[in-house]
Design a protein around this motif. Structure first.
Motif, PDB file in Angstrom:
ATOM      1  N   GLU A 126      23.945-104.673 -71.633  1.00 44.39           N
ATOM      2  CA  GLU A 126      25.255-105.226 -71.951  1.00 44.39           C
ATOM      3  C   GLU A 126      25.446-105.158 -73.457  1.00 44.39           C
ATOM      4  O   GLU A 126      24.577-104.697 -74.188  1.00 44.39           O
ATOM      5  N   GLY A 127      26.614-105.602 -73.924  1.00 41.38           N
ATOM      6  CA  GLY A 127      26.901-105.558 -75.347  1.00 41.38           C
ATOM      7  C   GLY A 127      27.595-104.271 -75.739  1.00 41.38           C
ATOM      8  O   GLY A 127      28.090-103.518 -74.909  1.00 41.38           O
ATOM      9  N   LYS A 128      27.592-104.019 -77.018  1.00 42.65           N
ATOM     10  CA  LYS A 128      28.337-102.894 -77.575  1.00 42.65           C
ATOM     11  C   LYS A 128      27.532-101.595 -77.625  1.00 42.65           C
ATOM     12  O   LYS A 128      28.085-100.508 -77.465  1.00 42.65           O
ATOM     13  N   THR A 129      26.210-101.709 -77.832  1.00 42.12           N
ATOM     14  CA  THR A 129      25.414-100.561 -78.238  1.00 42.12           C
ATOM     15  C   THR A 129      24.491-100.047 -77.143  1.00 42.12           C
ATOM     16  O   THR A 129      23.699-100.804 -76.571  1.00 42.12           O
ATOM     17  N   ARG A 181      27.970 -92.782 -68.465  1.00 39.32           N
ATOM     18  CA  ARG A 181      27.539 -93.815 -67.521  1.00 39.32           C
ATOM     19  C   ARG A 181      27.353 -95.158 -68.217  1.00 39.32           C
ATOM     20  O   ARG A 181      27.679 -96.206 -67.653  1.00 39.32           O
ATOM     21  N   ALA A 182      26.821 -95.132 -69.450  1.00 41.76           N
ATOM     22  CA  ALA A 182      26.685 -96.385 -70.203  1.00 41.76           C
ATOM     23  C   ALA A 182      28.059 -96.961 -70.527  1.00 41.76           C
ATOM     24  O   ALA A 182      28.258 -98.185 -70.469  1.00 41.76           O
ATOM     25  N   ARG A 183      29.010 -96.103 -70.856  1.00 43.43           N
ATOM     26  CA  ARG A 183      30.375 -96.575 -71.129  1.00 43.43           C
ATOM     27  C   ARG A 183      30.975 -97.246 -69.903  1.00 43.43           C
ATOM     28  O   ARG A 183      31.664 -98.267 -70.019  1.00 43.43           O
ATOM     29  N   GLU A 184      30.704 -96.711 -68.733  1.00 42.22           N
ATOM     30  CA  GLU A 184      31.209 -97.315 -67.505  1.00 42.22           C
ATOM     31  C   GLU A 184      30.672 -98.730 -67.304  1.00 42.22           C
ATOM     32  O   GLU A 184      31.305 -99.564 -66.647  1.00 42.22           O
ATOM     33  N   LEU A 185      29.517 -99.018 -67.909  1.00 39.85           N
ATOM     34  CA  LEU A 185      28.911-100.342 -67.806  1.00 39.85           C
ATOM     35  C   LEU A 185      29.346-101.278 -68.928  1.00 39.85           C
ATOM     36  O   LEU A 185      28.976-102.452 -68.915  1.00 39.85           O
ATOM     37  N   GLY A 186      30.082-100.741 -69.916  1.00 39.90           N
ATOM     38  CA  GLY A 186      30.597-101.587 -70.990  1.00 39.90           C
ATOM     39  C   GLY A 186      30.233-101.186 -72.389  1.00 39.90           C
ATOM     40  O   GLY A 186      30.707-101.804 -73.356  1.00 39.90           O
ATOM     41  N   ALA A 187      29.391-100.181 -72.571  1.00 36.43           N
ATOM     42  CA  ALA A 187      28.996 -99.764 -73.919  1.00 36.43           C
ATOM     43  C   ALA A 187      30.185 -99.199 -74.688  1.00 36.43           C
ATOM     44  O   ALA A 187      31.045 -98.517 -74.120  1.00 36.43           O
ATOM     45  N   LYS A 188      30.231 -99.474 -75.968  1.00 35.84           N
ATOM     46  CA  LYS A 188      31.296 -98.985 -76.846  1.00 35.84           C
ATOM     47  C   LYS A 188      30.827 -97.864 -77.763  1.00 35.84           C
ATOM     48  O   LYS A 188      31.637 -97.094 -78.275  1.00 35.84           O
ATOM     49  N   ARG A 189      29.535 -97.798 -78.016  1.00 35.06           N
ATOM     50  CA  ARG A 189      29.000 -96.761 -78.885  1.00 35.06           C
ATOM     51  C   ARG A 189      27.586 -96.406 -78.444  1.00 35.06           C
ATOM     52  O   ARG A 189      26.889 -97.213 -77.810  1.00 35.06           O
ATOM     53  N   GLY A 190      27.180 -95.191 -78.769  1.00 31.28           N
ATOM     54  CA  GLY A 190      25.803 -94.777 -78.574  1.00 31.28           C
ATOM     55  C   GLY A 190      25.153 -94.561 -79.912  1.00 31.28           C
ATOM     56  O   GLY A 190      25.794 -94.091 -80.859  1.00 31.28           O
ATOM     57  N   VAL A 191      23.871 -94.921 -80.032  1.00 31.16           N
ATOM     58  CA  VAL A 191      23.128 -94.700 -81.271  1.00 31.16           C
ATOM     59  C   VAL A 191      21.846 -93.946 -80.976  1.00 31.16           C
ATOM     60  O   VAL A 191      21.272 -94.054 -79.882  1.00 31.16           O
TER      61      VAL A 191
END
Length: 293
Positions: A224-227, A255-265
């Motif tokens: 969960e969260g942004k990252t 797939r992470a965005r579908e779960l709520g992520a806003k950015r990837g690092v």
């Protein structure tokens, strides 16, 4: 504020302290000066076959007066990989206490090395005042905004593993081993030797497949969260330059965005990531101080 420190109970990798550490690192990951040590990095380390597990009591957990975690001092897989200091409060008392812990537990060969994020101005100021000098840059933290993910294509003879894919642990080991250019094949592990990360989502482990073989892989750590944190990304040598790495990275992040992520690092300076849409968010560097005992 007064702080207390406790050591990680090293009798097992995922102990009773771990859920709190996960939650602390999760909340810290969106802070620029902590973004180089996402909870996924800690969990990956705890599962790693090369973890110096007998050194886990060198991980320090700092609590505030409410018993909440305010800071972590840790290594990454090997103690010689230096010392990471993740903190939620820019309190000089806390930061000096963490530095003292590092000096006592991580000094090797007459020196203590700390790894600091370029955005961590408060900690950087204190370590400089205490005689640490920056000795070299270690790596970049690159990020991608997930609000507009590009589309991807792959050659028709390849396929992307679907959600719910049943991962073959041996083939997973092989693609990582070959993807990091290690010779031969890895030692085959029994099922009991695999350490299952408690917060990993198997749908975020994406593979490029050909004839049921694993040709490329991207793993993303996200709850969960942004990252969302990317680790690892590999393509076996004979399948490179076909767009497979780009495809598995994009698919895992979608797939992470579908779960709520806003950015990837991702922690990297490789040109590959810049080409597929990442840019530098921060850097982290090593700071060293001689230690005489």
């Amino acid at each position: 504020m007064k702080y207390t420190v406790e050591r990680y109970n090293g009798q097992k990798r995922f102990n009773e302290q771990y859920p709190e550490i996960h939650d602390f690192l999760l909340s810290a990951a969106d802070s620029g000066y902590n973004e180089h040590f996402h909870w996924g990095r800690f969990e990956w380390m705890m599962c790693h076959t090369m973890l110096e597990a007998d050194q886990m009591d060198k991980i320090g957990i700092f609590r505030d007066e409410t018993k909440q975690i305010a800071g972590i001092v840790t290594y990454d897989t090997e103690v010689s990989d230096s010392t990471y200091m993740i903190h939620s409060a820019n309190d000089s008392e806390l930061l000096n206490m963490m530095i003292e812990f590092a000096l006592e537990n991580y000094a090797e060969n007459g020196e203590c090395v700390l790894k600091l994020n370029s955005k961590d101005s408060c900690l950087s100021k204190i370590v400089a005042e205490r005689g640490f000098k920056m000795i070299h840059k270690d790596d970049n933290v690159l990020e991608m905004d997930l609000s507009h993910m590009p589309e991807y294509t792959i050659p028709k003879e390849y396929a992307i593993s679907p959600k719910g894919f049943g991962i073959d642990n041996w083939k997973w080991d092989v693609v990582i081993h070959k993807g990091f250019n290690h010779p031969g094949l890895p030692e085959k592990r029994e099922k009991s030797q695999w350490i299952q990360p408690p917060n990993a989502n198997s749908d975020l482990k994406v593979f490029a497949l050909k004839d049921n073989e694993y040709c490329a892989h991207c793993g993303v750590w996200y709850t969960e969260g942004k990252t969302a944190y990317i680790e690892p990304v590999v393509t076996i040598p004979e399948c490179r330059n076909k767009g497979l790495a780009r495809a598995v990275v994009y698919e895992a992040l979608i797939r992470a965005r579908e779960l709520g992520a806003k950015r990837g690092v991702v922690l990297s300076g490789q040109e590959f990531y810049f080409k597929i849409g990442f840019h530098t968010s921060s850097e982290f560097s090593s700071w060293m101080k001689p230690v005489y005992k």
